[in-house]
Design an enzyme around this catalytic site. Structure first.
Site, short mmCIF file in Angstrom:
data_model
loop_
_atom_site.label_atom_id
_atom_site.label_comp_id
_atom_site.label_asym_id
_atom_site.label_seq_id
_atom_site.Cartn_x
_atom_site.Cartn_y
_atom_site.Cartn_z
N ASP A 232 7.71 113.83 34.47
CA ASP A 232 7.31 115.00 35.03
C ASP A 232 8.12 116.09 34.31
O ASP A 232 9.14 116.79 35.07
CB ASP A 232 7.45 114.87 36.46
CG ASP A 232 7.11 116.40 37.20
OD1 ASP A 232 6.71 117.13 36.53
OD2 ASP A 232 7.16 116.23 38.58
N GLY B 222 3.56 117.00 53.96
CA GLY B 222 2.21 116.12 53.76
C GLY B 222 1.98 114.63 54.30
O GLY B 222 3.18 114.23 54.25
N ASN C 217 4.12 123.78 19.30
CA ASN C 217 5.13 122.86 18.66
C ASN C 217 6.12 122.14 19.44
O ASN C 217 6.43 121.06 19.47
CB ASN C 217 5.83 123.75 17.32
CG ASN C 217 6.92 122.79 16.74
OD1 ASN C 217 6.29 122.04 16.02
ND2 ASN C 217 8.12 123.29 16.92
N GLY D 18 5.77 113.74 52.83
CA GLY D 18 6.72 113.38 53.42
C GLY D 18 7.77 114.55 53.86
O GLY D 18 7.39 115.49 54.53
N SER D 19 9.10 115.00 52.86
CA SER D 19 9.70 115.98 53.02
C SER D 19 9.04 117.47 52.88
O SER D 19 9.43 118.26 53.40
CB SER D 19 10.89 116.03 51.85
OG SER D 19 11.44 114.69 51.83
N LYS E 237 6.76 118.91 33.25
CA LYS E 237 5.99 120.18 33.36
C LYS E 237 6.09 121.02 32.10
O LYS E 237 6.53 122.10 32.36
CB LYS E 237 6.47 120.82 34.70
CG LYS E 237 6.04 120.12 35.91
CD LYS E 237 6.33 121.04 37.16
CE LYS E 237 6.17 120.24 38.40
NZ LYS E 237 7.43 119.21 38.56
N1 U5P Z 1 6.32 117.85 42.36
C1 U5P Z 1 6.06 118.71 43.61
N2 U5P Z 1 5.04 119.80 43.66
C2 U5P Z 1 4.32 119.80 42.83
C3 U5P Z 1 4.52 119.61 41.56
C4 U5P Z 1 5.39 118.37 41.30
O1 U5P Z 1 6.89 118.50 44.75
O2 U5P Z 1 3.33 120.67 43.01
C5 U5P Z 1 7.33 117.16 42.06
C6 U5P Z 1 8.65 117.52 42.40
O3 U5P Z 1 9.45 118.19 41.37
C7 U5P Z 1 9.38 116.19 42.93
C8 U5P Z 1 8.23 115.28 43.60
O4 U5P Z 1 9.74 115.45 41.92
O5 U5P Z 1 6.99 115.84 43.07
C9 U5P Z 1 8.25 115.38 45.10
O6 U5P Z 1 9.24 115.12 45.60
P1 U5P Z 1 9.67 115.13 47.26
O7 U5P Z 1 9.17 116.35 47.72
O8 U5P Z 1 8.75 114.04 47.74
O9 U5P Z 1 11.21 114.69 47.33
#
Ligand code: U5P
Length: 213
Positions: free
Chosen positions: A59, A171, A67, A167-168, A61
């Site tokens: 991840d 959702g 390049n 979860g945190s 992003k």
């Molecule tokens: N993540 C999100 N939301 C997004 C895109 C990616 O939460 O829109 C990633 C966060 O960077 C993290 C994980 O690595 O998904 C969610 O972690 P947690 O909130 O379940 O601890």
């Protein structure tokens, strides 16, 4: 039992703990997702180390010029990543460079996000999906805690959707699956748990029930 749809995010800066969790849950999850915290704490070789026990989704992003994007995507691919996450708002050329450099590694583009204040991206998911389709992505990242956004995105694609925000961030895995997610991403609720194996198993069971309904 059918294959897990759970992707565990290991956003730890303690590499040993991350590897310990990866080895203990690697076989009961679809993939392990690693993000900048873990890579910055050690090195990119963590991708290959975790790839020995599970599929790995990087991840990163990716959101740069073509390049630079190519260099990052190729690195993740060469380390054995199964998937890589890229932004799409940087435009067609940038995202296409990720797809081209990724080879067999699957590219998921972010078209909507889970956090408060993500409206700028989320209000533009149609344009971002259009860019992503033209670039040839494998799948999408869409929020599992913003179910109306998720289901709108589901209506517009048959591709694989991976959803964080569980979860945190409020959702529920079962709700995200019912709204159209193929895979759900869970981080803190698992890696901060005293027993990550049992926490992951509980989410696998919740998903399995939602799929049966
Ligand atoms: N993540 C999100 N939301 C997004 C895109 C990616 O939460 O829109 C990633 C966060 O960077 C993290 C994980 O690595 O998904 C969610 O972690 P947690 O909130 O379940 O601890």
């Amino acid at each position: 039992m059918s294959e897990s749809r759970l992707v565990v995010a290991l956003d730890l800066t303690d590499k040993d703990r991350a590897l310990e969790i990866a080895r203990s849950i690697g076989r009961q999850v679809f993939a392990i997702k690693i993000n900048w915290p873990l890579v910055l704490a050690g090195s990119g070789s963590i991708i290959g180390e975790i790839a020995r026990v599970s599929r790995v989704v990087c991840d990163f992003k990716i959101a740069d010029i073509p390049n630079t994007n190519s260099i990052i995507a190729k690195f993740a691919r060469d380390q054995g990543a199964w998937g890589i996450i890229s932004h799409s708002f940087t435009g067609l050329e940038s995202l296409r460079s990720v797809v081209e450099a990724s080879g067999d590694t699957k590219v998921f583009s972010v078209v909507a996000m889970s956090h408060p204040g993500s409206d700028l991206i989320n209000d533009n998911y149609r344009k971002l999906m259009d860019i992503s389709e033209r670039a040839g992505v494998y799948g999408y990242i869409a929020p599992g805690n913003k179910l109306s956004d998720l289901s709108e995105i589901r209506k517009r694609t048959k591709k694989t959707i991976m959803s964080p925000g569980i979860g945190s961030q409020g959702g529920r895995a079962s709700d995200a699956i019912k709204a159209g997610a193929d895979l759900v991403i869970v981080g803190r609720s698992i890696y901060e748990s005293a027993d990550p194996v049992t926490a992951a198993e509980a989410i696998n069971e919740e998903i399995a029930k939602a799929v049966e309904q």
